[in-house]
Design a protein around this motif. Sequence first.
Motif, mmCIF file in Angstrom:
data_model
loop_
_atom_site.group_PDB
_atom_site.id
_atom_site.type_symbol
_atom_site.label_atom_id
_atom_site.label_comp_id
_atom_site.label_asym_id
_atom_site.label_seq_id
_atom_site.Cartn_x
_atom_site.Cartn_y
_atom_site.Cartn_z
ATOM 1 N N LYS A 1 31.383 35.781 21.094
ATOM 2 C CA LYS A 1 30.456 36.569 20.263
ATOM 3 C C LYS A 1 29.708 37.602 21.108
ATOM 4 O O LYS A 1 29.430 38.722 20.656
ATOM 5 C CB LYS A 1 29.446 35.638 19.585
ATOM 6 N N ASN A 2 29.391 37.228 22.346
ATOM 7 C CA ASN A 2 28.667 38.129 23.254
ATOM 8 C C ASN A 2 29.597 39.062 24.020
ATOM 9 O O ASN A 2 29.140 39.824 24.884
ATOM 10 C CB ASN A 2 27.838 37.304 24.247
ATOM 11 N N LYS A 3 30.901 38.966 23.720
ATOM 12 C CA LYS A 3 31.930 39.772 24.396
ATOM 13 C C LYS A 3 31.897 39.593 25.914
ATOM 14 O O LYS A 3 32.153 40.532 26.682
ATOM 15 C CB LYS A 3 31.808 41.249 24.015
ATOM 16 N N ASP A 4 31.573 38.375 26.327
ATOM 17 C CA ASP A 4 31.538 38.035 27.753
ATOM 18 C C ASP A 4 32.883 37.405 28.129
ATOM 19 O O ASP A 4 33.053 36.182 28.123
ATOM 20 C CB ASP A 4 30.383 37.066 28.028
ATOM 21 N N ALA A 5 33.848 38.264 28.445
ATOM 22 C CA ALA A 5 35.219 37.806 28.686
ATOM 23 C C ALA A 5 35.313 36.882 29.888
ATOM 24 O O ALA A 5 36.029 35.876 29.862
ATOM 25 C CB ALA A 5 36.144 39.008 28.866
ATOM 26 N N GLU A 6 34.598 37.194 30.965
ATOM 27 C CA GLU A 6 34.678 36.380 32.174
ATOM 28 C C GLU A 6 34.138 34.968 31.930
ATOM 29 O O GLU A 6 34.739 33.975 32.359
ATOM 30 C CB GLU A 6 33.905 37.058 33.306
ATOM 31 N N LYS A 7 33.013 34.887 31.245
ATOM 32 C CA LYS A 7 32.448 33.569 30.942
ATOM 33 C C LYS A 7 33.376 32.781 30.028
ATOM 34 O O LYS A 7 33.595 31.579 30.218
ATOM 35 C CB LYS A 7 31.075 33.707 30.296
#
Length: 204
Positions: free
Chosen positions: A175-181
């Motif tokens: 949802k936060n577009k945090d691909a690495e996480k």
Amino acid sequence: GEKLLSEVDFAKEFHVSRTVIREAMRLLEVRGFVKIKRGPKGGIFANDGFHKPLSEALGRLVDSGKVSADDIFEIRLLLEPYVTGEAAKRANREDISELQALLDLSRERMEDGEFLQKIRGTFHQRLARATGNPVLFMMMNALIELLRKYFCDFNELDLEKHFVETHQDILDAIKNKDAEKARQLIANDILEIKKHAEKWPGIN
């Protein structure tokens, strides 16, 4: 999912016997193009199970002893972090709503380990679909089907409850577009399953 003609109607349309149609449908079902349901609400339905030949080929390798649990987990660790990272970049509002609905459904039945396990697999499949890449989706479907077949006796309620929460963390990263996480969380998720895998019946 669309319902197709009956065997009788297909036979009339193609001017062949029902036996010919039945055999043709059996072959199409094996290849994942149709799904045949029995009973009052049954019939022949269009299907998108194009992963079937791949999952069956992998299954034969497992049966022959040429593929181990370590092999499967190696592929998952290569494939799924990429899938989840791309889902974080590409997932649309509908994809995210569907993923959240799966987790909400899990929370409604937190004492049903078998149900939670099924939803867990579906969550991974929907992650692949959220990439928009049909090849990734097909490959994930094949892997999940293989895992369901060979880990069918696995049922640890506390562990399944834990995975509902880890999947929520993964979805929050998407949802936060945090691909690495998202990639790191799914890798940890798979490694945690791998740690428990040695005590499961199924793949050796």
